[in-house]
Each structure stands twice: as structure tokens, then as C-alpha cells.
Design a protein around this motif. Structure first.
Motif, short mmCIF file in Angstrom:
data_model
loop_
_atom_site.label_atom_id
_atom_site.label_comp_id
_atom_site.label_asym_id
_atom_site.label_seq_id
_atom_site.Cartn_x
_atom_site.Cartn_y
_atom_site.Cartn_z
N ASP A 43 0.82 -1.10 0.10
CA ASP A 43 -0.10 -0.12 -0.09
C ASP A 43 0.91 1.11 0.15
OD1 ASP A 43 0.80 -0.49 2.51
OD2 ASP A 43 -0.53 -0.12 3.57
N ALA A 44 2.19 1.08 -0.50
CA ALA A 44 2.99 2.33 -0.52
C ALA A 44 3.96 2.18 -1.61
CB ALA A 44 3.68 2.32 1.02
N LEU A 45 4.59 3.49 -1.94
CA LEU A 45 5.64 3.26 -2.90
C LEU A 45 6.86 2.58 -2.41
CD1 LEU A 45 5.29 7.02 -4.27
CD2 LEU A 45 4.12 4.94 -5.30
N PRO A 46 7.76 2.04 -3.38
CA PRO A 46 8.70 1.42 -3.03
C PRO A 46 9.94 2.42 -2.19
CG PRO A 46 8.28 0.79 -5.37
CD PRO A 46 7.32 2.00 -4.77
N PRO A 47 10.32 2.03 -0.98
CA PRO A 47 11.16 2.98 -0.31
C PRO A 47 12.43 2.81 -1.09
CG PRO A 47 11.05 0.66 0.89
CD PRO A 47 10.13 0.63 -0.37
N LYS A 48 12.84 4.12 -1.42
CA LYS A 48 14.26 4.55 -2.10
C LYS A 48 14.52 3.87 -3.30
CE LYS A 48 16.20 5.68 2.60
NZ LYS A 48 16.05 7.05 2.29
N HIS A 163 20.62 -6.69 11.74
CA HIS A 163 21.75 -6.67 11.81
C HIS A 163 21.95 -5.00 11.58
CE1 HIS A 163 22.65 -10.75 13.04
NE2 HIS A 163 22.08 -10.78 11.91
N ASP A 164 23.29 -4.51 12.32
CA ASP A 164 23.30 -3.07 11.81
C ASP A 164 24.59 -3.23 10.99
OD1 ASP A 164 25.91 -3.33 13.52
OD2 ASP A 164 24.88 -2.57 15.31
N TYR A 165 24.95 -2.11 10.25
CA TYR A 165 26.08 -1.98 9.31
C TYR A 165 27.36 -2.11 9.91
CZ TYR A 165 22.62 0.42 6.30
OH TYR A 165 21.57 0.59 5.19
N ASP A 166 27.51 -1.81 11.05
CA ASP A 166 28.91 -1.86 11.65
C ASP A 166 29.46 -3.13 11.83
OD1 ASP A 166 28.62 0.96 12.24
OD2 ASP A 166 28.10 0.53 14.27
N THR A 167 28.34 -4.21 11.99
CA THR A 167 29.00 -5.74 12.15
C THR A 167 28.79 -6.39 10.86
OG1 THR A 167 26.71 -6.40 12.72
CG2 THR A 167 28.44 -5.82 14.90
N ALA A 168 28.09 -5.88 10.02
CA ALA A 168 28.07 -6.80 8.70
C ALA A 168 29.41 -6.59 7.66
CB ALA A 168 26.67 -6.04 7.77
N SER A 249 17.94 3.97 6.91
CA SER A 249 17.23 2.92 6.86
C SER A 249 16.24 2.95 5.73
CB SER A 249 16.41 3.01 8.23
OG SER A 249 15.51 4.30 8.49
N VAL A 250 15.89 1.63 5.34
CA VAL A 250 15.07 1.76 4.01
C VAL A 250 13.60 1.80 4.61
CG1 VAL A 250 14.34 0.48 1.92
CG2 VAL A 250 16.51 0.25 2.98
N LEU A 251 13.18 1.03 5.60
CA LEU A 251 11.97 0.92 6.21
C LEU A 251 12.15 1.05 7.88
CD1 LEU A 251 10.31 -1.99 4.46
CD2 LEU A 251 9.63 0.40 4.12
#
Length: 293
Positions: A43-48, A163-168, A249-251
Motif C-alpha cells: 500500500d505504499a511506494l517502494p522505499p528509496k 543487523h546493523d551496518y557496523d557488524t555486517a 534505514s529503508v523501512l
């Protein structure tokens, strides 16, 4: 996708994908019920621009202006804040299913001549899933009587699973990166060696945040790894550039890394770098995919 967009579901080998009628968008990919890519709310536009198909050019065209075969063209500025035409012409059009079974679907669209791009193209995108993951094939045929400038790309976001970016950890097999101006238009390139953007070896993303174009690819597989799993994005020789993006963040509560295969870099309609000159009746095709290692 936006309200009113039909979705097509395909399954195979533990994978499930949803594709949106509008834009032929990759609305989500799951494995054993867990998201592999960011899934777009129905029900929404694709984020980013998550999951977008980028035709007949990827990324940006500066000021929406270019010259081709001695003729000047002006495209609509779809990124008005930066004054660019961005991500092609097919993100907001309906695509028609022409082939479908349980594990694959092919969506087609006839791009009509229009202001700024008076070149008719027949476009198809095929999505298929099996035990080896998702495979995506783009095809374009010039149905007009004159050559057409052409480029292609896709915009998948690989989900970090909480997960967060720091550990990925990230691997991007590219020896060069593109320098850009304030409008994100390339101004040159330089080696990644010695820079924070060198991900030729799998390493933590750490504090680095990317919205970076990469060139001089040294391999055909990018890797995103967390303690939970390893996701690979691969491509064939039609794709010679990558755009890698780590948004805040994307969502809500969802981090992801966009790894975007592109046949040419941003602003190729002006620079000519890796631009395809699609002759009348000529066909272009390129494939890429996502799999769990």
C-alpha cells in the motif's frame, strides 16, 4: 508497490519472490520465510526505489540533457532537487505478463517514443527462482527505425536481517570508484586502494556509509555477510558497473545494502562511457541474481 498494482508470486527451492505489475518491481524475495531483500509494502511506494528496474538508463542524467547523433534532447527532471533525470522511464508504468509458471514470470512493456526519448523499445524482464536463488534477465529490442541510446540497471536492496551496518561484512570486487559532484554526477575515477571504499576483500562495513559508484570490476559476485547468513549478488558481462548504497534505514527498523548492477555509469548518455548504441532490430540482454551462499 502503490495501491492498485497487481503482484505476481513465484516459488521454488525454498525461495519466494513477489513482482509488482507497476515497474516490474522486485517487491520482495524470501528464503524459508525470511526476507532476503527489502519487501515493499503493498500500500505504499517502494522505499528509496527498492527493487526498481532501471531502463533505458540507470542512475542519473545531468540536467536531463544529452546529445545523440547530433540532436539535443531534454528529459523530464525526475530528481528536481538535484536537477537530474534519474532511473529511466519505466518505474511507474504497468507491465504485462507474457509468460508465467509456478517458479518464473516474464513481464513486458513497450516503451513508446516520447519527449526526450523518441525511441521505441520492446522490454522484457524475467524473474525465476529455484534452489540456486533468484535469477533476473532483462531484454530490450529496438523496434524503431533509428539507433537508440541505451543502458540498464536494477536496484535490489539486500536485507540485513535486523543487523546493523557496523557488524555486517561487505565485498565489492571493483578496482576503481567514481568521484561525483554535488548532483552525484561522475567527474572522474580513482583507485579504491588506500580509500575507505576498498571492499575488494570481505571486511566489516564499520562506520563507512556508501552511495558509491564502482568501475573496473575484478569479479562478478558481491557479498554481504552477517553472523546469520551470507548473501551473494552476481551478474554477467553485460553489467560493468555497480552502485552501492547504505541508507540510514529503508523501512523503520530495517537496514539494507543496495548493490545495483548497471551496464553503464551515471550520465553515460553524455559521456558515452559504456553506452549501448542499440541499432534498429538489435537486441540487448543481461542477467543477474541473488543467492544464499
Amino acid at each position: 508497490m502503490s495501491p492498485g498494482s497487481r503482484r505476481y508470486q513465484i516459488t521454488g527451492g525454498g525461495y519466494r519472490a513477489e513482482l509488482a505489475e507497476v515497474g516490474a518491481n522486485l517487491a520482495g524475495l524470501w528464503h524459508d520465510g525470511l526476507p532476503v531483500t527489502v519487501d515493499n509494502p503493498p500500500d505504499a511506494l517502494p522505499p528509496k526505489s527498492s527493487g526498481a528496474v532501471l531502463l533505458p538508463w540507470p542512475n542519473r542524467i545531468a540536467a536531463g540533457q544529452y546529445r545523440f547523433d547530433g540532436v539535443d534532447y531534454q528529459l523530464a527532471l525526475t530528481e528536481p532537487a538535484r536537477g537530474n533525470a534519474t532511473h529511466g522511464l519505466v518505474r511507474w508504468v504497468r507491465w504485462t505478463p507474457v509468460r508465467q509458471d509456478a517458479s518464473s514470470v516474464t513481464l513486458a512493456h513497450d516503451l513508446v517514443p516520447q519527449t526526450g526519448y523518441p525511441f521505441p523499445l520492446h522490454l522484457e524482464v524475467t524473474y525465476a527462482v529455484d534452489a540456486d536463488g533468484l535469477r533476473v534477465r532483462l531484454e530490450a529490442v529496438n523496434t524503431g527505425s533509428a539507433p537508440a541510446p541505451f543502458g540498464a540497471g536494477c536496484h535490489p536492496y539486500l536485507d540485513l536481517g535486523g543487523h546493523d551496518y557496523d557488524t555486517a561484512e561487505l565485498l565489492v570486487p571493483a578496482a576503481a570508484m567514481l568521484d561525483t559532484d554535488a548532483r552525484q554526477i561522475p567527474t572522474g575515477r580513482r583507485p579504491v586502494e588506500g580509500s575507505p571504499y576498498d571492499f575488494r576483500q570481505l571486511r566489516p562495513i564499520g562506520s563507512v556509509r556508501l552511495d558509491q559508484g564502482y568501475a573496473e570490476l575484478t569479479g562478478s559476485v558481491a557479498v554481504l555477510r552477517t553472523e546469520q547468513r551470507t548473501v551473494e549478488l552476481y551478474w554477467d558481462a553485460a553489467y560493468r558497473y555497480l552502485q552501492v548504497f547504505t541508507p540510514p534505514s529503508v523501512l523503520p527498523g530495517r537496514n539494507a545494502v543496495a548493490i545495483e548492477p548497471m551496464s553503464c555509469p551515471a550520465n553515460a548518455f553524455n559521456t558515452g562511457e559504456a553506452l549501448v548504441r542499440l541499432e534498429p532490430g538489435e537486441r540487448w540482454s543481461g542477467s543477474w541474481g541473488i543467492r544464499l551462499a
